[in-house]
Design a protein around this motif. Structure first.
Motif, mmCIF file in Angstrom:
data_model
loop_
_atom_site.group_PDB
_atom_site.id
_atom_site.type_symbol
_atom_site.label_atom_id
_atom_site.label_comp_id
_atom_site.label_asym_id
_atom_site.label_seq_id
_atom_site.Cartn_x
_atom_site.Cartn_y
_atom_site.Cartn_z
ATOM 1 N N PRO A 143 0.798 -1.228 0.000
ATOM 2 C CA PRO A 143 0.000 0.000 0.000
ATOM 3 C C PRO A 143 0.827 1.272 0.000
ATOM 4 N N SER A 144 2.133 1.154 0.278
ATOM 5 C CA SER A 144 2.966 2.345 0.368
ATOM 6 C C SER A 144 3.276 2.898 -1.013
ATOM 7 N N HIS A 145 3.067 4.183 -1.200
ATOM 8 C CA HIS A 145 3.388 4.850 -2.464
ATOM 9 C C HIS A 145 4.705 5.622 -2.355
ATOM 10 N N SER A 146 5.384 5.456 -1.240
ATOM 11 C CA SER A 146 6.597 6.251 -1.013
ATOM 12 C C SER A 146 7.852 5.576 -1.554
ATOM 13 N N LEU A 147 7.705 4.319 -2.034
ATOM 14 C CA LEU A 147 8.882 3.643 -2.573
ATOM 15 C C LEU A 147 9.312 4.313 -3.869
ATOM 16 N N GLN A 148 10.566 4.638 -3.949
ATOM 17 C CA GLN A 148 11.090 5.268 -5.147
ATOM 18 C C GLN A 148 11.720 4.190 -6.030
ATOM 19 N N GLN A 149 10.914 3.669 -6.952
ATOM 20 C CA GLN A 149 11.416 2.635 -7.863
ATOM 21 C C GLN A 149 11.696 3.281 -9.210
ATOM 22 N N GLN A 155 13.955 -1.016 -5.104
ATOM 23 C CA GLN A 155 14.590 -0.629 -3.850
ATOM 24 C C GLN A 155 14.226 -1.667 -2.788
ATOM 25 N N GLN A 156 15.040 -2.723 -2.693
ATOM 26 C CA GLN A 156 14.706 -3.871 -1.850
ATOM 27 C C GLN A 156 14.695 -3.510 -0.369
ATOM 28 N N ASP A 157 15.622 -2.682 0.079
ATOM 29 C CA ASP A 157 15.669 -2.317 1.498
ATOM 30 C C ASP A 157 14.389 -1.601 1.918
ATOM 31 N N SER A 158 13.959 -0.653 1.102
ATOM 32 C CA SER A 158 12.726 0.071 1.405
ATOM 33 C C SER A 158 11.527 -0.862 1.346
ATOM 34 N N CYS A 159 11.548 -1.751 0.394
ATOM 35 C CA CYS A 159 10.440 -2.709 0.254
ATOM 36 C C CYS A 159 10.313 -3.573 1.504
ATOM 37 N N GLU A 160 11.427 -4.068 2.005
ATOM 38 C CA GLU A 160 11.412 -4.934 3.187
ATOM 39 C C GLU A 160 10.856 -4.210 4.406
ATOM 40 N N LYS A 161 11.062 -2.905 4.477
ATOM 41 C CA LYS A 161 10.581 -2.135 5.626
ATOM 42 C C LYS A 161 9.112 -1.743 5.506
ATOM 43 N N GLN A 162 8.656 -1.485 4.279
ATOM 44 C CA GLN A 162 7.333 -0.893 4.099
ATOM 45 C C GLN A 162 6.276 -1.830 3.520
ATOM 46 N N CYS A 163 6.694 -2.961 2.982
ATOM 47 C CA CYS A 163 5.746 -3.798 2.233
ATOM 48 C C CYS A 163 5.535 -5.186 2.834
#
Length: 396
Positions: A143-149, A155-163
Motif C-alpha cells: 500500500p505504500s506509495h513512497s517507494l522510489q522505484q 529498492q529492496q531495502d525500502s520494500c522490506e521495511k514498508q511492504c
C-alpha cells in the motif's frame, strides 16, 4: 404424406435468416472477438503464463529480473524452493509433482496454495526472495506509495521495511491485475510432468528454457557450494557426500538439457508447439537488447525505453561478478563475466566437465577446448557453431 412447396425466394429468405441468427448467437457467445489461434486461455482471460525453466547458476536470476522489471509482469522467484525446503524427503523425482501443482495454482493467482509451506501466522516476507519481486513491492500488493522505484532497480531495502504485509491476500489481488505471471524455477529436469499445465485450457503457458555453458556453471557452483548443498543432495537422492559430487551434479544437469530438448523439439506433442523457446545465456549477454526483444516477442511483452535503459545499464557495468555477489543482480560487464571460467577454472576441471557434458554441449552449440592454451585464448569463440533452432515455428 403432406408435401409443402416453398417458393424459391421464401426458401432463400429462410436460409439467410438462419445464417443471421447463427452469426448473432456466435457473436453474443464470443463477443465477436475470435480467440488467437495460439491461445489456450479461457474466454475473457488474456493472461499469459511464463515458466522460466533453468538450472542453478545459469544466469536465471538475471533473466528473472528481465521479466521482473517489466511493468506488466507479476514475478515470483523459485516458488518450488518452499516445497524442497518443507518436504524432508530426498529425491527430485518424488517432489516434481508437488512443485508442478504449486506452480499451477500460483499461475492462476491462487496464492493460498503456499499456506501449506509457510508458518501459520505468515507475512509476505516468508516468501522466498519476496523483495526481489517488483510486483510485491508496488501497489496494490504494497500500500505504500513512497517507494522510489526507478527504471533500473527495485529498492529492496525500502520494500522490506514498508511492504511486509500480513498474509498473502494483497499479493493475490495484485496478481490478478497483471497481464503476465512469470515464475522462475530450477527444479525440473524434464518436461513430461508439466504436460497437465500445457493441456490446461485455463493457462496460456510459455516455457523459456535458459541454458549456460556447463563449464561456466561449474565455476559458478564452486563459488556457492554451501548455498547449494541441500539442493545438490536432493538432486543426487541424498548421495552428495562423495569426492565426485560436483561432476555428478553437472552430469544430471546436462542430461536434463538433453531430455528437455528431445521432448520439446524432436518428439514434441502438438500442445507444445509455439510454447517452447531455448535461450543461451551467452547469446543474451553478447547482444542483450536484440535477444531480450526476441524473448519479449515470444511471450507477448512490449519493450519500453526504461527497460532498454535498465538492460544496457545492468549488462554494461564495470563489475566483475565478485564471489559475494553470487546471488545478486548487480551492474557488471556481463559478456566478460560469462567468460570468466576460461581464466580462473583449472583445465583439469574443464576436462572433467567436458567429459560428463560433451553430448549436451554438442547439442547446445558449445565448443570443447583441447588444451589449456586453447581455453585461455579468449579471442577463440566457443559459442559460435553451426546455426541451430530450438523454437517451434507457429506456421509448421
Amino acid at each position: 404424406m403432406l408435401h409443402l412447396r416453398i417458393p424459391a425466394p421464401a426458401a432463400l429468405a429462410l436460409v439467410l435468416l438462419q445464417v443471421v441468427v447463427v452469426v448473432l448467437f456466435i457473436g453474443w457467445q464470443g463477443h465477436i472477438t475470435p480467440p488467437s489461434p495460439d491461445s489456450t486461455t479461457v474466454p475473457g482471460d488474456k493472461k499469459v503464463h511464463v515458466l522460466l525453466l533453468s538450472s542453478w547458476r545459469s544466469g536465471s536470476s538475471f533473466m528473472g529480473q528481465v521479466f521482473n522489471q517489466h511493468p506488466s509482469v507479476f514475478y515470483l522467484m523459485e516458488p518450488g524452493w518452499h516445497v524442497w525446503g518443507w518436504i524432508q524427503h530426498p529425491g527430485a523425482r518424488s517432489l516434481r509433482m508437488a512443485v508442478r501443482d504449486l506452480m499451477h495454482r500460483i499461475f492462476l493467482c491462487d496464492l493460498s496454495v503456499l499456506d501449506a509451506y509457510l508458518p501459520i501466522q505468515h507475512n509476505v516476507s516468508n516468501l522466498f526472495m519476496w523483495s526481489h519481486s517488483r510486483a510485491l513491492c508496488s501497489p496494490p500488493a504494497c500500500p505504500s506509495h513512497s517507494l522510489q522505484q526507478d527504471s533500473k532497480t527495485v529498492q529492496q531495502d525500502s520494500c522490506e521495511k514498508q511492504c511486509d504485509m500480513v498474509g498473502l491476500k494483497r499479493a493475490e489481488e495484485a496478481c490478478h491485475t497483471y497481464s503476465h505471471v512469470v515464475l522462475k524455477e530450477v527444479r525440473f529436469f524434464e518436461l513430461e510432468s508439466l504436460y497437465p499445465l500445457l493441456r490446461d485450457p485455463s493457462l496460456d503457458l510459455r516455457i523459456l528454457h535458459l541454458v549456460r555453458d556447463p563449464r561456466a556453471v561449474f565455476r559458478s557452483r564452486e563459488q556457492a557450494v554451501k548455498a547449494l548443498q541441500k539442493d545438490t543432495s536432493i538432486v543426487l537422492d541424498g548421495k552428495a557426500e562423495r569426492p565426485d559430487t560436483q561432476q555428478r551434479i553437472m552430469q544430471e544437469i546436462c542430461r536434463s538439457h538433453i531430455r528437455i530438448y528431445d521432448t520439446a523439439v524432436r518428439k514434441a506433442p502438438d500442445f507444445l508447439r509455439g510454447r517452447y523457446k531455448l535461450v543461451r545465456y551467452e547469446d543474451v549477454v553478447r547482444n542483450p537488447l536484440a535477444e531480450i526483444q526476441r524473448i519479449y516477442d515470444f511471450v507477448g511483452l512490449e519493450m519500453t525505453e526504461p527497460l532498454q535503459e535498465w538492460i544496457q545499464h545492468v549488462t554494461h557495468g564495470k563489475g566483475k561478478g565478485a564471489r559475494n555477489e553470487a546471488f545478486k543482480i548487480t551492474e557488471r560487464n556481463a559478456s566478460e563475466v560469462s567468460q570468466a571460467w576460461r581464466t580462473t577454472l583449472k583445465y583439469s576441471k574443464v576436462q572433467q566437465v567436458q567429459e560428463v557434458c560433451k553430448s549436451a554441449m554438442s547439442l547446445l552449440g558449445y565448443r570443447l577446448v583441447n588444451s589449456e592454451e586453447e581455453q585461455k585464448q579468449l579471442e577463440l569463440d566457443l559459442t559460435r557453431l553451426e546455426k541451430y533452432n530450438f523454437t517451434w515455428n507457429n506456421e509448421n
